[in-house]
Design a protein around this motif. Structure first.
Motif, PDB file in Angstrom:
ATOM      1  N   GLU A  54      18.116  23.104  28.173  1.00  0.00           N
ATOM      2  CA  GLU A  54      19.564  23.153  28.610  1.00  0.00           C
ATOM      3  C   GLU A  54      20.645  23.581  27.912  1.00  0.00           C
ATOM      4  O   GLU A  54      20.945  22.619  26.914  1.00  0.00           O
ATOM      5  CB  GLU A  54      19.598  21.581  29.088  1.00  0.00           C
ATOM      6  CG  GLU A  54      18.472  21.002  30.043  1.00  0.00           C
ATOM      7  CD  GLU A  54      18.804  19.502  30.528  1.00  0.00           C
ATOM      8  OE1 GLU A  54      19.677  19.052  29.907  1.00  0.00           O
ATOM      9  OE2 GLU A  54      17.776  18.986  31.250  1.00  0.00           O
ATOM     10  N   ALA A  55      20.804  24.643  27.684  1.00  0.00           N
ATOM     11  CA  ALA A  55      21.928  25.032  26.908  1.00  0.00           C
ATOM     12  C   ALA A  55      23.154  25.014  27.206  1.00  0.00           C
ATOM     13  O   ALA A  55      23.542  24.983  28.551  1.00  0.00           O
ATOM     14  CB  ALA A  55      21.662  27.029  26.843  1.00  0.00           C
ATOM     15  N   THR A  56      24.142  24.593  26.384  1.00  0.00           N
ATOM     16  CA  THR A  56      25.580  24.278  26.723  1.00  0.00           C
ATOM     17  C   THR A  56      26.348  25.093  25.470  1.00  0.00           C
ATOM     18  O   THR A  56      25.974  25.096  24.453  1.00  0.00           O
ATOM     19  CB  THR A  56      25.568  22.938  26.904  1.00  0.00           C
ATOM     20  OG1 THR A  56      27.004  22.486  26.848  1.00  0.00           O
ATOM     21  CG2 THR A  56      25.140  22.273  25.568  1.00  0.00           C
ATOM     22  N   VAL A  57      27.745  25.268  25.716  1.00  0.00           N
ATOM     23  CA  VAL A  57      28.645  25.755  24.958  1.00  0.00           C
ATOM     24  C   VAL A  57      29.588  24.595  24.472  1.00  0.00           C
ATOM     25  O   VAL A  57      30.755  25.199  24.196  1.00  0.00           O
ATOM     26  CB  VAL A  57      29.198  26.871  25.646  1.00  0.00           C
ATOM     27  CG1 VAL A  57      28.204  28.006  25.448  1.00  0.00           C
ATOM     28  CG2 VAL A  57      29.916  26.993  26.856  1.00  0.00           C
ATOM     29  N   ASP A  58      29.408  23.320  25.031  1.00  0.00           N
ATOM     30  CA  ASP A  58      30.352  22.380  24.829  1.00  0.00           C
ATOM     31  C   ASP A  58      30.516  22.289  23.084  1.00  0.00           C
ATOM     32  O   ASP A  58      31.892  22.027  22.914  1.00  0.00           O
ATOM     33  CB  ASP A  58      29.782  21.190  25.159  1.00  0.00           C
ATOM     34  CG  ASP A  58      29.778  21.307  26.835  1.00  0.00           C
ATOM     35  OD1 ASP A  58      30.227  21.958  27.373  1.00  0.00           O
ATOM     36  OD2 ASP A  58      29.000  20.117  27.374  1.00  0.00           O
ATOM     37  N   SER A 105      15.705  22.636  19.350  1.00  0.00           N
ATOM     38  CA  SER A 105      14.766  24.009  19.061  1.00  0.00           C
ATOM     39  C   SER A 105      15.505  25.408  19.252  1.00  0.00           C
ATOM     40  O   SER A 105      16.514  25.424  19.685  1.00  0.00           O
ATOM     41  CB  SER A 105      13.716  23.834  20.315  1.00  0.00           C
ATOM     42  OG  SER A 105      14.421  24.119  21.802  1.00  0.00           O
ATOM     43  N   PRO A 106      14.804  26.448  18.770  1.00  0.00           N
ATOM     44  CA  PRO A 106      15.272  27.645  18.926  1.00  0.00           C
ATOM     45  C   PRO A 106      15.519  28.208  20.337  1.00  0.00           C
ATOM     46  O   PRO A 106      16.553  29.158  20.323  1.00  0.00           O
ATOM     47  CB  PRO A 106      14.257  28.510  18.165  1.00  0.00           C
ATOM     48  CG  PRO A 106      13.390  27.577  17.203  1.00  0.00           C
ATOM     49  CD  PRO A 106      13.231  26.392  18.090  1.00  0.00           C
ATOM     50  N   GLY A 158      29.854  25.848  14.340  1.00  0.00           N
ATOM     51  CA  GLY A 158      30.696  26.420  13.307  1.00  0.00           C
ATOM     52  C   GLY A 158      30.143  27.451  12.421  1.00  0.00           C
ATOM     53  O   GLY A 158      30.639  28.300  11.905  1.00  0.00           O
ATOM     54  N   ALA A 159      28.861  27.052  11.968  1.00  0.00           N
ATOM     55  CA  ALA A 159      28.018  28.047  11.246  1.00  0.00           C
ATOM     56  C   ALA A 159      27.779  29.425  11.729  1.00  0.00           C
ATOM     57  O   ALA A 159      27.970  30.602  11.091  1.00  0.00           O
ATOM     58  CB  ALA A 159      26.695  27.511  10.751  1.00  0.00           C
ATOM     59  N   VAL A 160      27.680  29.443  13.420  1.00  0.00           N
ATOM     60  CA  VAL A 160      27.475  30.480  13.841  1.00  0.00           C
ATOM     61  C   VAL A 160      28.730  31.228  13.778  1.00  0.00           C
ATOM     62  O   VAL A 160      28.632  32.742  13.961  1.00  0.00           O
ATOM     63  CB  VAL A 160      26.813  30.227  15.309  1.00  0.00           C
ATOM     64  CG1 VAL A 160      26.844  31.623  16.201  1.00  0.00           C
ATOM     65  CG2 VAL A 160      25.384  29.560  15.439  1.00  0.00           C
ATOM     66  N   VAL A 161      29.731  30.727  14.346  1.00  0.00           N
ATOM     67  CA  VAL A 161      31.129  31.436  14.355  1.00  0.00           C
ATOM     68  C   VAL A 161      31.519  31.947  12.923  1.00  0.00           C
ATOM     69  O   VAL A 161      32.219  32.936  12.856  1.00  0.00           O
ATOM     70  CB  VAL A 161      32.321  30.583  15.072  1.00  0.00           C
ATOM     71  CG1 VAL A 161      33.405  31.018  14.879  1.00  0.00           C
ATOM     72  CG2 VAL A 161      31.817  30.016  16.320  1.00  0.00           C
ATOM     73  N   LEU A 202      17.707  31.787  14.625  1.00  0.00           N
ATOM     74  CA  LEU A 202      17.557  31.486  15.798  1.00  0.00           C
ATOM     75  C   LEU A 202      17.350  29.748  16.099  1.00  0.00           C
ATOM     76  O   LEU A 202      17.789  29.248  16.846  1.00  0.00           O
ATOM     77  CB  LEU A 202      15.974  31.640  16.341  1.00  0.00           C
ATOM     78  CG  LEU A 202      15.702  33.244  16.684  1.00  0.00           C
ATOM     79  CD1 LEU A 202      14.268  33.538  16.911  1.00  0.00           C
ATOM     80  CD2 LEU A 202      16.676  33.774  17.441  1.00  0.00           C
ATOM     81  N   TRP A 203      17.039  29.014  14.746  1.00  0.00           N
ATOM     82  CA  TRP A 203      17.218  27.455  14.964  1.00  0.00           C
ATOM     83  C   TRP A 203      18.598  27.285  14.907  1.00  0.00           C
ATOM     84  O   TRP A 203      19.023  26.227  15.436  1.00  0.00           O
ATOM     85  CB  TRP A 203      16.582  27.254  13.618  1.00  0.00           C
ATOM     86  CG  TRP A 203      16.152  25.555  13.773  1.00  0.00           C
ATOM     87  CD1 TRP A 203      15.033  25.009  14.240  1.00  0.00           C
ATOM     88  CD2 TRP A 203      17.086  24.539  13.338  1.00  0.00           C
ATOM     89  NE1 TRP A 203      15.183  23.566  14.169  1.00  0.00           N
ATOM     90  CE2 TRP A 203      16.395  23.345  13.646  1.00  0.00           C
ATOM     91  CE3 TRP A 203      18.318  24.692  12.608  1.00  0.00           C
ATOM     92  CZ2 TRP A 203      16.911  22.292  13.183  1.00  0.00           C
ATOM     93  CZ3 TRP A 203      18.818  23.463  12.395  1.00  0.00           C
ATOM     94  CH2 TRP A 203      18.170  22.207  12.510  1.00  0.00           C
ATOM     95  N   VAL A 204      19.501  27.881  13.939  1.00  0.00           N
ATOM     96  CA  VAL A 204      20.796  27.376  14.040  1.00  0.00           C
ATOM     97  C   VAL A 204      21.511  27.848  15.348  1.00  0.00           C
ATOM     98  O   VAL A 204      22.316  26.977  15.925  1.00  0.00           O
ATOM     99  CB  VAL A 204      21.413  28.318  12.839  1.00  0.00           C
ATOM    100  CG1 VAL A 204      23.027  27.935  12.927  1.00  0.00           C
ATOM    101  CG2 VAL A 204      20.825  27.835  11.627  1.00  0.00           C
ATOM    102  N   VAL A 205      21.350  28.835  15.798  1.00  0.00           N
ATOM    103  CA  VAL A 205      21.979  29.364  17.211  1.00  0.00           C
ATOM    104  C   VAL A 205      21.402  28.508  18.329  1.00  0.00           C
ATOM    105  O   VAL A 205      21.965  27.965  19.132  1.00  0.00           O
ATOM    106  CB  VAL A 205      21.476  30.868  17.414  1.00  0.00           C
ATOM    107  CG1 VAL A 205      22.042  31.026  19.197  1.00  0.00           C
ATOM    108  CG2 VAL A 205      22.170  31.700  16.579  1.00  0.00           C
ATOM    109  N   GLY A 206      20.239  28.166  18.307  1.00  0.00           N
ATOM    110  CA  GLY A 206      19.613  26.921  19.305  1.00  0.00           C
ATOM    111  C   GLY A 206      20.106  25.508  19.127  1.00  0.00           C
ATOM    112  O   GLY A 206      20.566  24.834  20.058  1.00  0.00           O
TER     113      GLY A 206
END
Length: 298
Positions: A72-76, A67-68, A268-271, A50-54
Motif C-alpha cells: 500500500e504505497a503512499t506519498v503522505d 519493505s522495498p 527526506g533522504a530520497v529528496v 530500494l529499501w529507503v524508497v520503499g
C-alpha cells in the motif's frame, strides 16, 4: 600420376570470409565470473536504495513493516515533509552552501593548479609541500580552531562562513589534483600561444581552462556533494533553527527519545539525493568526453 590441385584466386569483387577467432581456453568462464561479480555488486548497492524508497512510500511511521516494495504505497510522508516540517528551508540552506562551495572550489582549484603547474616563482616548492602536509590532517582536528576563528570574525551561525570553511578544507586536495592534471597537458600549447603574443591570462582562459574541463567537472561534483551530506561542521557552527541544513534537520527529526518519524526521514533522504543525481547526469558527458579525448591523444 596424381593431378595437382591448383588454387585459383577469388574473383574480383568477392569478399573473403573472415576467419573465426578461436577463444582462449577459460575466456568464457572468466566472462561469466565478471558478469556475476557485477550483478552481486549492483545488488549490494541497489538493495539499500530500494529499501529507503520503499520505506518512504510505506504507511505508518515505524520501520517494523517496511519493505522495498510496499503493498500500500503512499506519498503522505513527502507531503508531510514540506507541510509539517521546515524541510524546504533546510533544503535551500544546504543548496546555498553546496553551490557556493562548488563554485568557489572550481575557480580556486583551476587558478591555483595552473599557477603551481606553469608558473615558476620563489617559494613554489615550499608552498606545494605545505599544501601536501595540510592535506594529511583530518578536518575534524581543526574543529576547535575553526570555531574560534568563526567566533572572532563573527561568522558563527552563518551559511556563508560554513561554505568558506568547506572551500578551504578541500582546497589542498583540489590544488594537487588540478596541478597533476595540468602537468600532463603539453607545454607546447603555452609556447605556441606565447609566440603569437598571448599573455598568461589568455593562455589560461582560452587554452588551458577548456582542457581542464573533465577534472573541473569531477571537482564540481565532489565539492557539491561534500557539504550537501556534511553533518559535523554544520553541527559545530550553526545554531539557529532557520540556518539548519538538511543533515541537521533530518538528524533532529529522529534524535529525540520519543521520535519515530523514520518513514518521513526516509522520504527526506530520497529528496536529498535528487540534486546530486541530476548534477551527475548533466555533467557526466564532460567526464566521458574528457576520458575519450585523453585516450585518443595517447
Amino acid at each position: 600420376m596424381t593431378a595437382k590441385t591448383i588454387e585459383r584466386p577469388a574473383p574480383s569483387g568477392t569478399a573473403t570470409p573472415p576467419r573465426r577467432r578461436r577463444r582462449p581456453r577459460g575466456e568464457g568462464l572468466s566472462t561469466v565470473l565478471i558478469h556475476l561479480e557485477l550483478v552481486l555488486v549492483a545488488a549490494v548497492v541497489i538493495f539499500p536504495l530500494l529499501w529507503v524508497v520503499g520505506a518512504s512510500l510505506s504507511p505508518g511511521d515505524g520501520l517494523g513493516e517496511v519493505s522495498p516494495f510496499p503493498s500500500e504505497a503512499t506519498v503522505d510522508h513527502y507531503v508531510n515533509l514540506f507541510t509539517e516540517t521546515a524541510y524546504g528551508r533546510w533544503y535551500l540552506n544546504s543548496l546555498y552552501v553546496a553551490v557556493l562551495n562548488m563554485a568557489g572550489s572550481v575557480v580556486l582549484a583551476a587558478v591555483c593548479g595552473f599557477v603551481f603547474s606553469r608558473v615558476k616563482f620563489k617559494g613554489r616548492k615550499a608552498g606545494l609541500l605545505s599544501i601536501l602536509i595540510l592535506q594529511m590532517f583530518p578536518a575534524f582536528l581543526a574543529a576547535i580552531a575553526v570555531y574560534m576563528l568563526f567566533l572572532n570574525f563573527g561568522l558563527l551561525d552563518s551559511l556563508t562562513g560554513l561554505a568558506l570553511v568547506s572551500i578551504a578544507g578541500a582546497l589542498p586536495y583540489n590544488i594537487w589534483l588540478m596541478k597533476g592534471y595540468t602537468d600532463n597537458l603539453p607545454a607546447s600549447l603555452d609556447e605556441a600561444a606565447a609566440i603569437d603574443g598571448a599573455g598568461r591570462l589568455t593562455i589560461f582562459v582560452k587554452i588551458i581552462l577548456p582542457l581542464m574541463r573533465p577534472m573541473l567537472t569531477f571537482v564540481a561534483i565532489t565539492q557539491f556533494t561534500l557539504p550537501w551530506m556534511d553533518f559535523i561542521l554544520p553541527r559545530l557552527v550553526l545554531q539557529s533553527a532557520d540556518k539548519q541544513t538538511v543533515a541537521l534537520g533530518l538528524f533532529n527529526m529522529i534524535s529525540s527519545e520519543y521520535a519515530n518519524s523514520y518513514t518521513t526521514f526516509a522520504a527526506g533522504a530520497v529528496v536529498l539525493a535528487l540534486p546530486i543525481t541530476i548534477l551527475y547526469i548533466v555533467l557526466q558527458r564532460y567526464l566521458v568526453t574528457g576520458a575519450s579525448a585523453g585516450a585518443e591523444k595517447g
